[in-house]
Design an enzyme around this catalytic site. Structure first.
Site, PDB file in Angstrom:
ATOM      1  N   GLU A 123       0.814  -1.211   0.000  1.00 32.99           N
ATOM      2  CA  GLU A 123       0.000   0.000   0.000  1.00 32.99           C
ATOM      3  C   GLU A 123       0.855   1.272   0.000  1.00 32.99           C
ATOM      4  O   GLU A 123       0.388   2.346   0.374  1.00 32.99           O
ATOM      5  CB  GLU A 123      -0.973  -0.034   1.179  1.00 32.99           C
ATOM      6  CG  GLU A 123      -2.071  -1.048   0.916  1.00 32.99           C
ATOM      7  CD  GLU A 123      -2.950  -1.374   2.101  1.00 32.99           C
ATOM      8  OE1 GLU A 123      -4.064  -1.883   1.858  1.00 32.99           O
ATOM      9  OE2 GLU A 123      -2.546  -1.148   3.250  1.00 32.99           O
ATOM     10  N   HIS A 146      -1.851   2.870   8.726  1.00 28.89           N
ATOM     11  CA  HIS A 146      -3.029   2.060   8.372  1.00 28.89           C
ATOM     12  C   HIS A 146      -3.115   0.876   9.312  1.00 28.89           C
ATOM     13  O   HIS A 146      -2.154   0.110   9.450  1.00 28.89           O
ATOM     14  CB  HIS A 146      -2.942   1.573   6.931  1.00 28.89           C
ATOM     15  CG  HIS A 146      -3.939   0.506   6.605  1.00 28.89           C
ATOM     16  ND1 HIS A 146      -5.287   0.637   6.889  1.00 28.89           N
ATOM     17  CD2 HIS A 146      -3.787  -0.735   6.056  1.00 28.89           C
ATOM     18  CE1 HIS A 146      -5.919  -0.470   6.505  1.00 28.89           C
ATOM     19  NE2 HIS A 146      -5.033  -1.314   6.008  1.00 28.89           N
ATOM     20  N   HIS A 148      -5.942  -2.157  11.328  1.00 32.06           N
ATOM     21  CA  HIS A 148      -7.216  -2.873  11.288  1.00 32.06           C
ATOM     22  C   HIS A 148      -7.923  -2.776  12.639  1.00 32.06           C
ATOM     23  O   HIS A 148      -7.957  -3.723  13.417  1.00 32.06           O
ATOM     24  CB  HIS A 148      -6.983  -4.335  10.902  1.00 32.06           C
ATOM     25  CG  HIS A 148      -6.413  -4.510   9.530  1.00 32.06           C
ATOM     26  ND1 HIS A 148      -5.993  -5.731   9.046  1.00 32.06           N
ATOM     27  CD2 HIS A 148      -6.185  -3.620   8.533  1.00 32.06           C
ATOM     28  CE1 HIS A 148      -5.536  -5.583   7.813  1.00 32.06           C
ATOM     29  NE2 HIS A 148      -5.638  -4.312   7.483  1.00 32.06           N
ATOM     30  N   GLU A 176     -13.912  13.549  24.334  1.00 33.19           N
ATOM     31  CA  GLU A 176     -12.688  14.114  23.773  1.00 33.19           C
ATOM     32  C   GLU A 176     -12.619  14.002  22.257  1.00 33.19           C
ATOM     33  O   GLU A 176     -11.776  14.656  21.617  1.00 33.19           O
ATOM     34  CB  GLU A 176     -11.443  13.469  24.397  1.00 33.19           C
ATOM     35  CG  GLU A 176     -11.155  12.051  23.955  1.00 33.19           C
ATOM     36  CD  GLU A 176     -11.774  11.007  24.857  1.00 33.19           C
ATOM     37  OE1 GLU A 176     -11.210   9.908  24.945  1.00 33.19           O
ATOM     38  OE2 GLU A 176     -12.831  11.292  25.461  1.00 33.19           O
ATOM     39  N   HIS A 217     -12.475  -2.725   6.370  1.00 38.70           N
ATOM     40  CA  HIS A 217     -11.038  -2.976   6.256  1.00 38.70           C
ATOM     41  C   HIS A 217     -10.234  -2.352   7.398  1.00 38.70           C
ATOM     42  O   HIS A 217      -9.376  -2.995   7.977  1.00 38.70           O
ATOM     43  CB  HIS A 217     -10.543  -2.439   4.900  1.00 38.70           C
ATOM     44  CG  HIS A 217      -9.110  -2.737   4.593  1.00 38.70           C
ATOM     45  ND1 HIS A 217      -8.572  -2.644   3.329  1.00 38.70           N
ATOM     46  CD2 HIS A 217      -8.076  -3.106   5.372  1.00 38.70           C
ATOM     47  CE1 HIS A 217      -7.291  -2.955   3.357  1.00 38.70           C
ATOM     48  NE2 HIS A 217      -6.956  -3.229   4.600  1.00 38.70           N
TER      49      HIS A 217
END
Length: 281
Positions: A123, A146, A148, A176, A217
């Site tokens: 990616e 990135h 999961h 918050e 994802h």
């Protein structure tokens, strides 16, 4: 007068490398990186490159799969494709790499790491396109992460894939949240990961948001340093966890934070909250 000459050091002793490894380890310990899931990249500061340059050795040029001309000649520390986050701490030289981009921002070469072969994260195009957007907005942005995040992924199966809805739900679950990410969150419908197309969609949303959800994802977050980026992911995921637990007890909330409550919060904490998220339900 400040001495600008930097002391040379071993690659793994550099503070930016230690911070990168710690963040990868923390994410793994949160349960966000099963097997080879997720990826992390950091745009390295020039003086940090200078600190470790004696250990750098240029590999062959390879295509990025996207053009990022505004990042030409920049260096990035990134996780490797197919590598496990749980191994970054114990085997960093096999799990991560430092790359340099060429003068057009179209190719990269490995300067350190991945000693047993391999490539940067699949990616990488998504990361670099988002890095470019953030760099043009504010050069202080250096981290793209990135991960999961379990509960955010779960919510993308039951909530509308609408940035207004998901932002509002996350804001309501933890006070918050509107302070930590006052711009809200962006949402990308499910797309095949790893290619240019999802990178384009994500980078477009990065013009407005620091958190972008990839439906079914995970999430992509941007930050000025490791703490800020990890904190964004952690805050959003904890809010999602509270929402998942709330919905498991009742499909309807009996009380919540109101639009006016959010406006009052914005005044006291000196943040600007877009009115599009403060609609009446």
């Amino acid at each position: 007068m400040v001495n600008e000459k930097r002391k040379m050091m071993k690659f793994l002793d550099a503070e930016f490398v230690k911070g990168f490894i710690r963040m990868a380890t923390d994410g793994c310990n949160m349960g966000w990186h099963e097997r080879n899931g997720g990826n992390l990249s950091y745009r390295v500061k020039p003086y940090e490159v200078d600190e470790v340059k004696e250990e750098l050795k240029a590999g062959e040029w390879r295509e990025i799969g996207a053009a990022v001309p505004n990042l030409a000649r920049e260096y990035f520390l990134v996780t490797g494709s197919g590598k496990f986050f749980r191994n970054v701490q114990d085997k960093p030289e096999d799990s991560i790499c430092l790359i340099e981009l060429d003068e057009k921002g179209e190719n990269y070469r490995i300067m350190w790491g991945l000693v047993n072969g391999g490539r940067p994260t699949s990616e990488l195009p998504s990361h670099l396109m988002s890095h470019e957007v953030k760099f043009l907005k504010n050069p202080e942005y250096r981290v793209i992460y990135h991960t999961h995040t379990t509960n955010i992924i779960a919510l993308t199966f039951v909530l509308p894939l609408d940035e207004k809805v998901i932002t509002r739900e996350l804001w309501e679950m933890a006070t918050e949240c509107p302070v930590v990410f006052p711009d809200g969150v962006g949402v990308v419908p499910w797309m095949v990961p790893g290619g240019r197309e999802i990178g384009v969609e994500t980078s477009e949303l990065m013009k407005s948001y620091d958190i972008v959800i990839w439906a079914h994802h995970g999430i992509v977050v941007a930050g000025t340093d490791f703490d800020i980026a990890f904190g964004l992911a952690h805050t959003a995921e904890k809010s999602a966890e509270i929402l998942v637990k709330t919905l498991s007890m009742s499909p309807k909330k009996l009380q919540t934070i109101t639009p006016q409550n959010f406006r009052d919060l914005a005044v006291d904490f000196k943040v600007t909250l877009p009115e599009k998220f403060l609609y009446e339900k």
